[in-house]
Scaffold this active site. Structure first.
Site, short mmCIF file in Angstrom:
data_model
loop_
_atom_site.label_atom_id
_atom_site.label_comp_id
_atom_site.label_asym_id
_atom_site.label_seq_id
_atom_site.Cartn_x
_atom_site.Cartn_y
_atom_site.Cartn_z
N HIS A 118 0.86 -1.19 0.00
CA HIS A 118 0.00 0.00 0.00
C HIS A 118 0.90 1.24 0.00
CE1 HIS A 118 -3.88 -1.93 1.79
NE2 HIS A 118 -3.23 -2.78 1.00
N GLU B 54 0.89 3.95 1.76
CA GLU B 54 1.34 4.40 3.07
C GLU B 54 2.48 3.56 3.61
OE1 GLU B 54 -3.29 4.63 3.23
OE2 GLU B 54 -1.77 3.49 2.15
N CYS C 251 -6.37 2.01 5.57
CA CYS C 251 -6.97 0.75 6.04
C CYS C 251 -6.39 0.39 7.41
CB CYS C 251 -6.68 -0.36 5.03
SG CYS C 251 -4.94 -0.88 5.01
#
Length: 170
Positions: free
Chosen positions: A72, A74, A102
């Site tokens: 992801h 991040e 998430c």
């Protein structure tokens, strides 16, 4: 309390200059997200900026390209920032991301001790900052994360919606 801030966070004063800075960084991550979308990944991107406003790291989703469930934006940005800073402790940093993180990413943000999270749109399916769960304010959080949501919200939403429409039409 202002919408978009974590309940445990300090009351951030968002003046025009600060808002303009947040908008400029969000415009950058929107551009990076566009590149991810063209490469076949969901168009989400992140950037980490230090307290002096210097870019430390940026990344986009790479789940499809890397065939890695943890790739992801991040997570990749945090990994890069930790390597550059030679420290896992990103206390004085701001993380900009187009979509609400998430649970996996929210946990990484909390553990990296990011000071401020700025994101574009809420994620009604997996958002773990305030939409489906609120990890920063949970009893399990050992860090007070300030959160600012809704910066460049319409642009972030439109980018994701357009990408998913294109995917469905293929």
């Amino acid at each position: 309390m202002s919408k978009g801030f974590s309940q445990r966070s300090p009351a951030w004063k968002l003046d025009y200059d600060a808002y303009s800075i947040h908008c400029r960084w969000m415009e950058r991550v929107i551009q990076i997200a566009e590149i991810a979308g063209k490469a076949g990944d969901v168009p989400v991107a992140a950037a980490i900026v230090d307290e002096e406003g210097k870019l430390i790291a940026e990344a986009s989703n790479r789940k499809e390209r890397d065939r890695d469930a943890t790739a992801h934006a991040e997570i990749l940005a945090i990994r890069a920032a930790c390597q550059i800073e030679q420290n896992w402790y990103l206390k004085n940093c701001t993380l900009y991301v187009t979509l609400e993180p998430c649970p996996m990413c929210a946990g990484a943000i909390i553990h990296a001790r990011i000071n401020l999270l700025v994101y574009g749109i809420d994620d009604p399916k997996t958002g773990a900052i305030r939409t489906t769960v609120n990890l920063p304010d949970s009893a399990s959080s050992n860090h007070k994360l300030a959160v600012l949501a809704g910066i460049k919200e319409s642009e972030c939403r439109q980018q994701l919606q357009n990408w998913f429409i294109q995917q469905r039409n293929r």
